[in-house]
Design an enzyme around this catalytic site. Structure first.
Site, PDB file in Angstrom:
ATOM      1  N   GLU A 291      -4.096   1.722  -7.066  1.00 17.70           N
ATOM      2  CA  GLU A 291      -4.571   2.598  -6.155  1.00 17.70           C
ATOM      3  C   GLU A 291      -3.749   3.758  -6.336  1.00 17.70           C
ATOM      4  O   GLU A 291      -2.830   4.007  -5.624  1.00 17.70           O
ATOM      5  CB  GLU A 291      -4.437   2.302  -4.867  1.00 17.70           C
ATOM      6  CG  GLU A 291      -5.361   1.094  -4.542  1.00 17.70           C
ATOM      7  CD  GLU A 291      -5.814   0.982  -2.860  1.00 17.70           C
ATOM      8  OE1 GLU A 291      -7.024   0.726  -2.546  1.00 17.70           O
ATOM      9  OE2 GLU A 291      -4.855   1.255  -2.032  1.00 17.70           O
TER      10      GLU A 291
ATOM     11  N   HIS B 151       0.878  -1.525   0.154  1.00 16.79           N
ATOM     12  CA  HIS B 151       0.006   0.108   0.094  1.00 16.79           C
ATOM     13  C   HIS B 151       0.796   1.249   0.105  1.00 16.79           C
ATOM     14  O   HIS B 151       1.966   1.105   0.626  1.00 16.79           O
ATOM     15  CB  HIS B 151      -0.971   0.056   1.150  1.00 16.79           C
ATOM     16  CG  HIS B 151      -2.009   1.050   1.418  1.00 16.79           C
ATOM     17  ND1 HIS B 151      -1.682   2.208   1.415  1.00 16.79           N
ATOM     18  CD2 HIS B 151      -3.163   0.985   0.893  1.00 16.79           C
ATOM     19  CE1 HIS B 151      -2.776   3.145   1.240  1.00 16.79           C
ATOM     20  NE2 HIS B 151      -3.710   2.234   0.798  1.00 16.79           N
TER      21      HIS B 151
HETATM   22  C1  PEP Z   1      -7.105   3.536   0.432  1.00 11.51           C
HETATM   23  O1  PEP Z   1      -6.607   4.103   1.169  1.00 11.51           O
HETATM   24  O2  PEP Z   1      -6.418   2.679  -0.039  1.00 11.51           O
HETATM   25  C2  PEP Z   1      -8.233   3.929   0.021  1.00 11.51           C
HETATM   26  C3  PEP Z   1      -8.917   3.032  -1.228  1.00 11.51           C
HETATM   27  O3  PEP Z   1      -9.008   4.614   0.745  1.00 11.51           O
HETATM   28  P1  PEP Z   1     -10.242   5.413   0.460  1.00 11.51           P
HETATM   29  O4  PEP Z   1     -11.279   4.687  -0.393  1.00 11.51           O
HETATM   30  O5  PEP Z   1     -10.747   5.890   1.625  1.00 11.51           O
HETATM   31  O6  PEP Z   1      -9.850   6.540  -0.803  1.00 11.51           O
END
Ligand code: PEP
Length: 257
Positions: free
Chosen positions: A174, A102
């Site tokens: 992400e 992450h």
């Molecule tokens: C994340 O931090 O990986 C995430 C997906 O958070 P959010 O959905 O709150 O943006």
């Protein structure tokens, strides 16, 4: 069609009591609405903090259709690694999935491409599903380098895997600029090219390609409609059980369409 993976990491939130309430609510919802099964066409998963892993496993039960994960794990099986948790320990606590790489771990805890590779290998070695997170910064995006950057992150973490091992990996794209409280939701247009690049490289070769970053109840359906998106990895919207249940409904409807 493979099920749509819909899951959440709680990050560093929730007491044990709060985690239990969330998990009990999910368990009871699946029991009353889906006969104890997952919603049709959906693979639910939840990734609590380490301290809540066994409690959530206890609430969900051993045969739950909801996969349980941990947010990180060390690459060694045991030893003098103070403060770390190994994949065998995570498995012992009931985990089936290991989140790896992450962006918060890369930014704050020294996670590198090399450590993501070691951790992916460790998860596979012990029969857990690596959930590899990749994503570029706003600077990289603004310079037009998103696809090249995420492909390099993925290739580095997955280097040397056999086809059979690769088929047990889930990748979550992400973008850093889209996640968390400071993030802004990505538009579909912004995600088409990175997913095309990931799809070209990994579609049909990994277990799934997920999207994560400011997913909410208004954009979830259109995000699931992007080619090669096979699920959603969600933070804030899913931390309240009602939000997560609604995401499951949206995904079930999408899978049926
Ligand atoms: C994340 O931090 O990986 C995430 C997906 O958070 P959010 O959905 O709150 O943006």
């Amino acid at each position: 069609m493979s099920p749509l993976w819909i899951g959440t990491s709680w990050k560093m939130t929730k007491t044990l009591a709060e985690g239990r309430v969330w998990a009990e609510g999910l368990r009871d919802h699946l029991a009353s609405e889906h006969g104890g099964q997952a919603p049709s066409g959906v693979q639910p998963f939840v990734i609590p903090s380490f301290t809540a892993t066994t409690a959530v496993r206890g609430v969900l039960g051993e045969d739950s259709p909801v996969l349980l994960g941990v947010q990180n794990a060390h690459w060694e099986d045991e030893g003098a690694w103070t403060g770390e948790v190994s994949v065998p320990q995570a498995r012992d606590a009931g985990a089936q999935v290991v989140e790896i790489g992450h962006s918060e771990r890369r930014e704050h805890f020294g996670e590198t491409v090399k450590t993501t590779r070691l951790k992916v290998a460790a998860a596979l070695r012990h029969g857990l599903t690596p959930l590899l997170c990749i994503g570029e910064s706003a600077e990289v995006k603004d310079a037009g380098g998103s696809s090249a950057f995420i492909l390099e992150q993925a290739a580095g973490a997955l280097e040397g895997l056999s086809a059979e091992e690769l088929a047990r990996v889930v990748i979550a794209y992400e973008p850093i600029w889209a996640i968390g409280e400071k993030g802004r939701p990505a538009t579909v247009e912004e995600l088409v090219e990175p997913f095309a690049a990931l799809g070209e490289q990994y579609s049909g070769r990994v277990m799934g390609l997920l999207y994560g970053g400011s997913v909410n109840l208004d954009n979830a359906a259109e995000l699931l409609g992007i080619e090669h998106v096979a699920g959603l990895f969600v933070g804030r919207t899913a931390w309240k059980l009602e939000g997560y249940l609604e995401l499951l409904r949206i995904a079930e409807a999408h899978a049926a369409s």
